[in-house]
Motif scaffolding. Structure first.
Motif, PDB file in Angstrom:
ATOM      1  N   UNK A 116       0.809  -1.212   0.000  1.00  0.00           N
ATOM      2  CA  UNK A 116       0.000   0.000   0.000  1.00  0.00           C
ATOM      3  C   UNK A 116       0.844   1.265   0.000  1.00  0.00           C
ATOM      4  N   UNK A 117       0.507   2.156  -0.921  1.00  0.00           N
ATOM      5  CA  UNK A 117       1.155   3.463  -0.961  1.00  0.00           C
ATOM      6  C   UNK A 117       0.900   4.215   0.335  1.00  0.00           C
ATOM      7  N   UNK A 118      -0.352   4.139   0.836  1.00  0.00           N
ATOM      8  CA  UNK A 118      -0.655   4.913   2.031  1.00  0.00           C
ATOM      9  C   UNK A 118       0.008   4.320   3.265  1.00  0.00           C
ATOM     10  N   UNK A 119      -0.014   2.987   3.420  1.00  0.00           N
ATOM     11  CA  UNK A 119       0.633   2.381   4.582  1.00  0.00           C
ATOM     12  C   UNK A 119       2.125   2.692   4.584  1.00  0.00           C
ATOM     13  N   UNK A 120       2.749   2.574   3.412  1.00  0.00           N
ATOM     14  CA  UNK A 120       4.182   2.864   3.318  1.00  0.00           C
ATOM     15  C   UNK A 120       4.465   4.331   3.609  1.00  0.00           C
ATOM     16  N   UNK A 121       3.621   5.212   3.073  1.00  0.00           N
ATOM     17  CA  UNK A 121       3.824   6.648   3.305  1.00  0.00           C
ATOM     18  C   UNK A 121       3.557   7.015   4.754  1.00  0.00           C
ATOM     19  N   UNK A 122       2.535   6.388   5.354  1.00  0.00           N
ATOM     20  CA  UNK A 122       2.284   6.656   6.770  1.00  0.00           C
ATOM     21  C   UNK A 122       3.494   6.256   7.612  1.00  0.00           C
ATOM     22  N   UNK A 123       4.112   5.120   7.280  1.00  0.00           N
ATOM     23  CA  UNK A 123       5.253   4.677   8.071  1.00  0.00           C
ATOM     24  C   UNK A 123       6.470   5.573   7.860  1.00  0.00           C
ATOM     25  N   UNK A 124       6.628   6.078   6.640  1.00  0.00           N
ATOM     26  CA  UNK A 124       7.699   7.049   6.423  1.00  0.00           C
ATOM     27  C   UNK A 124       7.452   8.298   7.263  1.00  0.00           C
ATOM     28  N   UNK A 125       6.201   8.728   7.301  1.00  0.00           N
ATOM     29  CA  UNK A 125       5.828   9.905   8.088  1.00  0.00           C
ATOM     30  C   UNK A 125       6.034   9.635   9.568  1.00  0.00           C
ATOM     31  N   UNK A 126       5.639   8.429  10.016  1.00  0.00           N
ATOM     32  CA  UNK A 126       5.795   8.033  11.421  1.00  0.00           C
ATOM     33  C   UNK A 126       7.272   8.085  11.813  1.00  0.00           C
TER      34      UNK A 126
END
Length: 890
Positions: free
Chosen positions: A561-571
């Motif tokens: 998932x683009x969003x899961x991966x991006x959320x984790x980068x943000x986290x």
């Protein structure tokens, strides 16, 4: 004492001024906590019809009510118009299965004012003078399909010609445990109409379950010219509710009417929960105690004062006063001190909001003040012991065995009794972890102590899972919400730092250490291939994709998932920022900061350079980020395809942006040295840092480099795609005609829908197919401000796309803020876009004076949809208008 001074002395959750508040829920029936069924049908197990006659196990509900922070002693308003079939004790709405778009409240009420310590509160409830159309509303919703709008109370005609009472309930604290209450009802209709005001006072039932036999007591009496109900409780002690005038006092027990509901031969108590309503509406004289003047009732656990107004003239207002005070009360309860408390608390509220919003125009001030008032009213008492709930209670039949392996069975450690900020008081009267995180941004402005307490509370051992997962929400603690709590903690820290000049490092450290566990849970559970590409299920995005992302896909396919991966980068970036801030006082945190910068850079590299079968989440052809469908072939190789649906999941990479200010390189040499080492060993990581070459050394970490950033922003600011007149849509309007995604030979279709979703993929209000949501829009606004603070005039974008107008990222952020705020501000015709074509848009001030804060907004018209009291995350509009602490926003 000003409200600011009161707040300064109320930092603890146990502070006296915080003991009483609007902690009483507006709905307890139909919740998971009250569901003891085998199949988990919470709405069906405890329906609205039983609420008047059946004792709740874990909480209480009422109209415009208050209770103590432990949820033991409750006060709320009940009314009767002489025509309703039941006493109006709680708001009515449809259950999930009954509503054509899921659960839906069918009443009109507004939180109009309030202060953080609840020293001043005001609510308005609009009550029809005709019989409330319970059956008609159900029938209308049953006839309406998912393509039709939700039928509302106004659609039945009972509110035509203003044939309703506005019942205004005001609370003012004369002291921490001294509440002055005024209930004022105005007849807005053209004819005289009868009205019964029935303020109620009761104990939550804690004695009927076989776990604690202690029984509190209410005793009603009237003598010497004043009426009262005396309350005795083992923990709270003694309280007295005094009534102005001479109402008829009624006393019953908060006990289930088992004979009526379950055909039992006898009730455990002579008097039952419905006794007061049965006495008033059905004229069942013996349904409750009616102590004659000069005498006292026998002890009960629910009481009321019955005020009867045979005829209220058009335009007339009738008023009753009450006072709830610790101890025995006094004969001068409604004299000078009552009036003084009302006047002083109202003046203090004016002073408090002048400080926050005095620089705004009148319409903006109204929106900000109403948003904060509604947000403050989301604070609800929440009690839930999952182990006891799963096992059932000793005094009741054993719980069905299916429950032990069903909902929340792996969360037996949850044992909470506290005040939490709920998404709203009726449709979502239970905490949702990521909702709560967004609530804390506006809370940080008005009540930073509460904001810090709430973020810490979700991380405590009685809520956080031993494996590090944060509980999602009552319906499924094990679901996965986006990891936004580090972001929220930073916002709260910075808001307090901006206001006082000093951030609370102890708070930051406490949160940080717990979130280390949560980050590890994400890495261990949601990156199955160890390739820094994450899964997570729907992640709060519900119907945003063509398939249910919380369920396994056919044919061995899975989603990266683009969003899961991006959320984790943000986290990772947020935890890095927390560690850097803590490292300024303790160098041990420098090592942890390097861990998170390295983790971010690894995720960034994976998402833009390789995915399964060397296919990136970043799509160079489209200039956008997509989810990837991937599976292992029989020969052991991996095949992967992008899911070419342009949605919010492709905008979430914009959230992953964080500065490395100059002080990082001067104060934290170990971190700076490690970063330099990483960049030498992994030169590909360098594209995710932009350096300032003039002046002091500083950098910006971003998931998308400037070239990719411009391409994504071009789509985001395209009014034919994401940008609407009222904010950023969650699905591109370019998909109005739909798009097909084939999985294992089967097509799955998704199309842009500006409002309610036509598919019940998640069973209820699953409406991410186009509407505007405040939480994601607010994150976009903040990301643009961060970009602007670093790049300034060096980064300009076209807004709107195709217009030829170039603006800085900060100007784009302010334009987005303006569009979002404009949802609630009157236009040239006097109408608010958020009111749409609903009854709130009717001409005249009767409806337009009230601001409705909806759950989400039509992506084309801006009309408010979903829950109509969502001053949880939609209260973010307050900081978007008045100013976001710690940013360069307005």
């Amino acid at each position: 004492m000003s409200e600011r001074e009161r707040l300064a002395g109320s930092g603890s959750a146990q502070a006296p001024w915080r003991l009483w508040g609007p902690y009483l829920s507006a709905r307890q029936w139909g919740t998971v906590r009250e569901d003891y069924s085998a199949n988990g049908d919470a709405w069906g197990y405890f329906p609205f019809e039983q609420a008047r006659s059946r004792a709740y196990r874990w909480g209480e509900d009422g109209i415009a009510g208050v209770c103590d922070r432990h949820g033991f002693l409750n006060f709320a308003v009940a009314v009767w118009n002489g025509r309703d079939e039941i006493l109006k004790e709680r708001y009515f709405g449809l259950s999930n299965a009954e509503g054509n778009h899921g659960e839906d409240a069918k009443e009109h009420w507004w939180i109009t004012d309030g202060t953080p310590t609840h020293s001043w509160m005001r609510c308005v409830y609009r009550y029809p003078q005709a019989a409330f159309p319970y059956a008609e509303l159900r029938e209308m919703a049953a006839r309406a399909g998912r393509g039709a709008r939700e039928p509302e109370l106004s659609d039945t005609g009972v509110l035509d010609d203003d044939r309703f009472f506005d019942i205004r309930v005001t609370y003012a604290k004369a002291g921490p445990d001294d509440l002055c209450v005024e209930i004022a009802a105005t007849n807005h209709g053209p004819d005289p109409a009868p009205l019964h005001l029935v303020p109620q006072f009761w104990f939550r039932n804690t004695w009927s379950w076989g776990r604690d036999a202690r029984r509190p007591a209410l005793i009603a009496s009237s003598a010497g010219g004043w009426s009262r109900v005396l309350a005795e409780h083992a923990l709270l002690g003694r309280y007295t509710l005094q009534f102005d005038g001479e109402p008829t006092l009624l006393v019953t027990d908060n006990e289930t009417d088992e004979a009526a509901l379950f055909d039992r031969p006898v009730n455990p108590s002579r008097y039952t929960k419905s006794g007061i309503g049965d006495h008033i509406v059905s004229q069942m004289i013996d349904a409750c105690q009616v102590p004659p003047p000069g005498t006292a009732s026998q002890p009960g656990t629910k009481a009321a004062g019955w005020y009867r107004f045979a005829e209220v003239a058009p335009g007339e207002t009738v008023t009753v006063k009450l006072r709830l005070v610790a101890g025995d009360g006094h004969g001068a309860a409604f004299g000078r001190t009552f009036a003084a408390a009302m006047a002083e608390r109202e003046a203090e509220a004016e002073e408090f909001y002048d400080e926050l919003a005095g620089h705004l125009d009148a319409d903006e001030r109204t929106v900000v003040r109403r948003a904060y008032a509604g947000l403050l009213w989301t604070k609800q008492h929440y009690r839930f012991r999952v182990r006891e709930w799963l096992d059932g209670d000793p005094a009741h039949p054993p719980a069905p065995g299916e429950r032990l392996g069903g909902r929340n069975a792996h969360w037996k450690h949850v044992d909470v009794s506290d005040v939490l900020s709920m998404p709203d008081e009726w449709e979502y009267p239970w905490f949702a972890a990521w909702d709560l995180a967004f609530h804390m941004v506006p809370f940080a402005v008005v009540d930073p102590a509460f904001a810090k307490d709430q973020i810490l509370l979700l991380c405590r051992e009685w809520l956080m899972h031993p494996n590090g997962q944060l509980p999602a929400y009552e319906w499924a603690f094990g679901d996965v919400n986006p990891p936004v709590h580090a972001w929220a903690a930073l916002q709260v820290y910075r808001a307090e730092q901006a206001a006082t000049g000093e951030g609370d490092r102890v708070f930051l450290a406490r949160v940080f250490h717990k979130l280390l566990l949560n980050f590890s849970w994400w890495v261990n559970r949601k990156d199955p291939e160890g390739n820094y590409l994450f899964e997570g299920g729907f992640l709060g995005m519900d119907n945003i994709g063509p398939v249910n992302r919380s369920e396994p896909l056919p044919g061995g396919w899975r989603l990266e998932q683009s969003d899961a991966t991006s959320w984790m980068a943000t986290y990772a970036l947020h935890l890095m920022q927390m560690a850097l801030e803590l490292a300024r006082a303790d160098e041990a945190y420098e090592d942890v900061a390097t861990k998170f910068v390295e983790h971010f850079l690894s995720i960034a590299h994976a998402s833009t350079h390789f995915g399964s079968a060397d296919r990136p989440i970043w799509d160079e052809e489209d200039g956008f980020c997509y989810d990837l469908l991937s599976r292992v072939r029989p020969d052991g190789g991996v095949e992967s395809h992008p899911v070419r649906v342009r949605s919010m999941v492709g905008l979430i990479p914009l959230f992953a942006v964080a500065p490395l200010p100059a002080w990082v390189f001067t104060e934290l040499p170990n971190f700076a040295e490690r970063l330099n080492f990483l960049l030498r060993r992994q030169p590909a990581f360098g594209q995710f840092l932009t350096w300032h070459t003039d002046g002091e050394r500083s950098a910006l970490l971003t998931l998308l480099d400037t070239r990719k950033l411009r391409r994504v922003l071009r789509r985001m600011f395209d009014e034919g795609e994401f940008l609407s007149a009222h904010g950023v849509r969650s699905l591109s309007a370019a998909h109005r005609d739909g798009v097909d995604v084939h999985i294992d030979g089967w097509p799955h279709r998704i199309a842009y829908e500006p409002g309610e979703s036509s598919t019940p993929m998640f069973g209820g209000n699953s409406n991410w197919r186009g509407p505007i949501w405040f939480p994601t829009n607010a994150l976009l606004v903040q990301s643009l401000h961060v970009l602007d603070a670093f790049h300034g005039k060096d980064l300009q974008v076209e807004l709107p796309t195709g217009s030829g107008t170039q603006v800085t990222a900060g100007e784009a952020a302010r334009e987005l803020q303006r569009r979002l705020a404009g949802l609630f501000l009157p236009g040239p015709d006097g109408r608010r876009p958020a009111d749409g074509d609903r009854v709130e848009a009717r001409p005249g001030e009767r409806w337009r004076e009230h601001v409705t804060f909806s759950e989400y907004f039509d992506g084309d018209t801006g009309e408010g949809l979903g829950a109509a009291h969502q001053t949880g995350w939609t209260a973010l509009v307050a900081v978007l208008i008045a100013g976001w602490p710690g940013t360069s926003g307005k």
